[in-house]
Write a protein that holds these residues in place. Structure first.
Motif, PDB file in Angstrom:
ATOM      1  N   LYS A 197       0.811  -1.218   0.000  1.00 61.36           N
ATOM      2  CA  LYS A 197       0.000   0.000   0.000  1.00 61.36           C
ATOM      3  C   LYS A 197       0.847   1.273   0.000  1.00 61.36           C
ATOM      4  CE  LYS A 197      -3.849  -2.258   2.262  1.00 61.36           C
ATOM      5  NZ  LYS A 197      -4.914  -2.225   1.318  1.00 61.36           N
ATOM      6  N   THR A 198       2.166   1.104   0.033  1.00 63.16           N
ATOM      7  CA  THR A 198       3.075   2.251   0.015  1.00 63.16           C
ATOM      8  C   THR A 198       4.108   2.053  -1.086  1.00 63.16           C
ATOM      9  OG1 THR A 198       4.583   1.202   1.596  1.00 63.16           O
ATOM     10  CG2 THR A 198       2.846   2.632   2.511  1.00 63.16           C
ATOM     11  N   ASN A 199       4.731   3.143  -1.481  1.00 55.13           N
ATOM     12  CA  ASN A 199       5.813   3.071  -2.455  1.00 55.13           C
ATOM     13  C   ASN A 199       7.100   2.681  -1.741  1.00 55.13           C
ATOM     14  OD1 ASN A 199       4.257   3.876  -4.681  1.00 55.13           O
ATOM     15  ND2 ASN A 199       4.455   6.011  -4.077  1.00 55.13           N
ATOM     16  N   PRO A 200       7.962   1.904  -2.392  1.00 56.09           N
ATOM     17  CA  PRO A 200       9.246   1.574  -1.765  1.00 56.09           C
ATOM     18  C   PRO A 200      10.059   2.847  -1.560  1.00 56.09           C
ATOM     19  CG  PRO A 200       9.143   0.753  -4.025  1.00 56.09           C
ATOM     20  CD  PRO A 200       7.813   1.317  -3.714  1.00 56.09           C
ATOM     21  N   GLN A 201      10.783   2.898  -0.442  1.00 56.27           N
ATOM     22  CA  GLN A 201      11.575   4.091  -0.101  1.00 56.27           C
ATOM     23  C   GLN A 201      12.839   4.216  -0.947  1.00 56.27           C
ATOM     24  OE1 GLN A 201      10.628   6.543   2.138  1.00 56.27           O
ATOM     25  NE2 GLN A 201       8.706   5.417   1.964  1.00 56.27           N
ATOM     26  N   ASP A 202      13.346   3.070  -1.403  1.00 57.44           N
ATOM     27  CA  ASP A 202      14.580   3.094  -2.182  1.00 57.44           C
ATOM     28  C   ASP A 202      14.674   1.828  -3.029  1.00 57.44           C
ATOM     29  OD1 ASP A 202      15.442   1.040  -0.416  1.00 57.44           O
ATOM     30  OD2 ASP A 202      16.389   2.507   0.897  1.00 57.44           O
ATOM     31  N   GLN A 203      15.737   1.743  -3.802  1.00 58.98           N
ATOM     32  CA  GLN A 203      15.933   0.610  -4.709  1.00 58.98           C
ATOM     33  C   GLN A 203      16.034  -0.706  -3.949  1.00 58.98           C
ATOM     34  OE1 GLN A 203      18.715   1.252  -7.928  1.00 58.98           O
ATOM     35  NE2 GLN A 203      19.497  -0.816  -7.715  1.00 58.98           N
ATOM     36  N   ASP A 204      16.696  -0.702  -2.798  1.00 59.76           N
ATOM     37  CA  ASP A 204      16.831  -1.936  -2.011  1.00 59.76           C
ATOM     38  C   ASP A 204      15.481  -2.461  -1.552  1.00 59.76           C
ATOM     39  OD1 ASP A 204      19.593  -2.018  -2.286  1.00 59.76           O
ATOM     40  OD2 ASP A 204      19.958  -0.913  -0.425  1.00 59.76           O
ATOM     41  N   GLU A 205      14.608  -1.567  -1.127  1.00 63.93           N
ATOM     42  CA  GLU A 205      13.270  -1.996  -0.692  1.00 63.93           C
ATOM     43  C   GLU A 205      12.474  -2.544  -1.870  1.00 63.93           C
ATOM     44  OE1 GLU A 205       9.363  -0.483   1.805  1.00 63.93           O
ATOM     45  OE2 GLU A 205      11.005   0.924   1.470  1.00 63.93           O
ATOM     46  N   LEU A 206      12.599  -1.912  -3.034  1.00 61.74           N
ATOM     47  CA  LEU A 206      11.921  -2.405  -4.227  1.00 61.74           C
ATOM     48  C   LEU A 206      12.410  -3.804  -4.567  1.00 61.74           C
ATOM     49  CD1 LEU A 206      10.044  -2.060  -6.669  1.00 61.74           C
ATOM     50  CD2 LEU A 206      11.935  -0.897  -7.837  1.00 61.74           C
ATOM     51  N   ILE A 207      13.715  -4.006  -4.524  1.00 63.52           N
ATOM     52  CA  ILE A 207      14.284  -5.327  -4.825  1.00 63.52           C
ATOM     53  C   ILE A 207      13.758  -6.370  -3.849  1.00 63.52           C
ATOM     54  CG2 ILE A 207      16.432  -6.655  -4.856  1.00 63.52           C
ATOM     55  CD1 ILE A 207      17.749  -4.034  -5.983  1.00 63.52           C
ATOM     56  N   SER A 208      13.700  -6.025  -2.578  1.00 69.42           N
ATOM     57  CA  SER A 208      13.208  -7.004  -1.596  1.00 69.42           C
ATOM     58  C   SER A 208      11.750  -7.351  -1.833  1.00 69.42           C
ATOM     59  CB  SER A 208      13.429  -6.503  -0.166  1.00 69.42           C
ATOM     60  OG  SER A 208      12.543  -5.458   0.158  1.00 69.42           O
ATOM     61  N   ARG A 209      10.974  -6.403  -2.336  1.00 69.11           N
ATOM     62  CA  ARG A 209       9.555  -6.657  -2.608  1.00 69.11           C
ATOM     63  C   ARG A 209       9.342  -7.552  -3.824  1.00 69.11           C
ATOM     64  NH1 ARG A 209       6.212  -1.030  -1.448  1.00 69.11           N
ATOM     65  NH2 ARG A 209       6.880  -0.799   0.735  1.00 69.11           N
ATOM     66  N   ILE A 210      10.170  -7.402  -4.843  1.00 67.98           N
ATOM     67  CA  ILE A 210       9.947  -8.139  -6.092  1.00 67.98           C
ATOM     68  C   ILE A 210      10.874  -9.333  -6.276  1.00 67.98           C
ATOM     69  CG2 ILE A 210       9.062  -6.064  -7.228  1.00 67.98           C
ATOM     70  CD1 ILE A 210      11.747  -5.934  -8.772  1.00 67.98           C
ATOM     71  N   ASN A 211      11.784  -9.541  -5.351  1.00 67.14           N
ATOM     72  CA  ASN A 211      12.863 -10.517  -5.514  1.00 67.14           C
ATOM     73  C   ASN A 211      12.402 -11.890  -5.993  1.00 67.14           C
ATOM     74  OD1 ASN A 211      15.594 -11.310  -5.377  1.00 67.14           O
ATOM     75  ND2 ASN A 211      15.203 -12.265  -3.410  1.00 67.14           N
ATOM     76  N   ASP A 212      11.364 -12.440  -5.405  1.00 65.52           N
ATOM     77  CA  ASP A 212      10.946 -13.797  -5.773  1.00 65.52           C
ATOM     78  C   ASP A 212       9.622 -13.828  -6.536  1.00 65.52           C
ATOM     79  OD1 ASP A 212       9.442 -13.055  -3.587  1.00 65.52           O
ATOM     80  OD2 ASP A 212       9.654 -14.958  -2.536  1.00 65.52           O
ATOM     81  N   ALA A 213       9.225 -12.686  -7.082  1.00 64.87           N
ATOM     82  CA  ALA A 213       7.975 -12.615  -7.843  1.00 64.87           C
ATOM     83  C   ALA A 213       8.142 -13.210  -9.236  1.00 64.87           C
ATOM     84  CB  ALA A 213       7.515 -11.164  -7.969  1.00 64.87           C
ATOM     85  N   GLU A 214       7.079 -13.821  -9.716  1.00 65.80           N
ATOM     86  CA  GLU A 214       7.060 -14.299 -11.095  1.00 65.80           C
ATOM     87  C   GLU A 214       6.347 -13.302 -12.003  1.00 65.80           C
ATOM     88  OE1 GLU A 214       6.761 -18.978 -10.906  1.00 65.80           O
ATOM     89  OE2 GLU A 214       5.511 -18.001  -9.390  1.00 65.80           O
ATOM     90  N   VAL A 215       5.454 -12.498 -11.402  1.00 70.86           N
ATOM     91  CA  VAL A 215       4.748 -11.439 -12.120  1.00 70.86           C
ATOM     92  C   VAL A 215       4.841 -10.176 -11.278  1.00 70.86           C
ATOM     93  CG1 VAL A 215       2.522 -10.652 -13.021  1.00 70.86           C
ATOM     94  CG2 VAL A 215       3.132 -13.075 -13.169  1.00 70.86           C
TER      95      VAL A 215
END
Length: 66
Positions: free
Chosen positions: A31-49
């Motif tokens: 529900k929030t935007n990632p604060q930085d690139q590292d947080e974005l990576i942690s959110r999408i790391n194991d996603a397939e979509v």
């Protein structure tokens, strides 16, 4: 299948809005935007979509994901 919405997505008011996607696999909605690139990576790391709204996913970011 893991489907991730890694940033704020105004079009999703409730989980009912993504019910068709939930039939395909696990859906993770942030529900929030990632604060930085590292947080974005942690959110999408194991996603397939990945379904994005505002985040920019570069080749460098993708290279850092599994």
């Amino acid at each position: 299948m893991k489907i991730v919405f890694p940033d704020e997505t105004a079009c999703i008011k409730s989980l009912q809005d993504i019910a068709p996607l939930q039939k395909l696999g696990e859906c993770v909605v942030y529900k929030t935007n990632p604060q930085d690139q590292d947080e974005l990576i942690s959110r999408i790391n194991d996603a397939e979509v990945i379904i994005i709204n505002l985040s920019k996913i570069t080749a460098d970011i993708m290279a850092q994901c599994q």
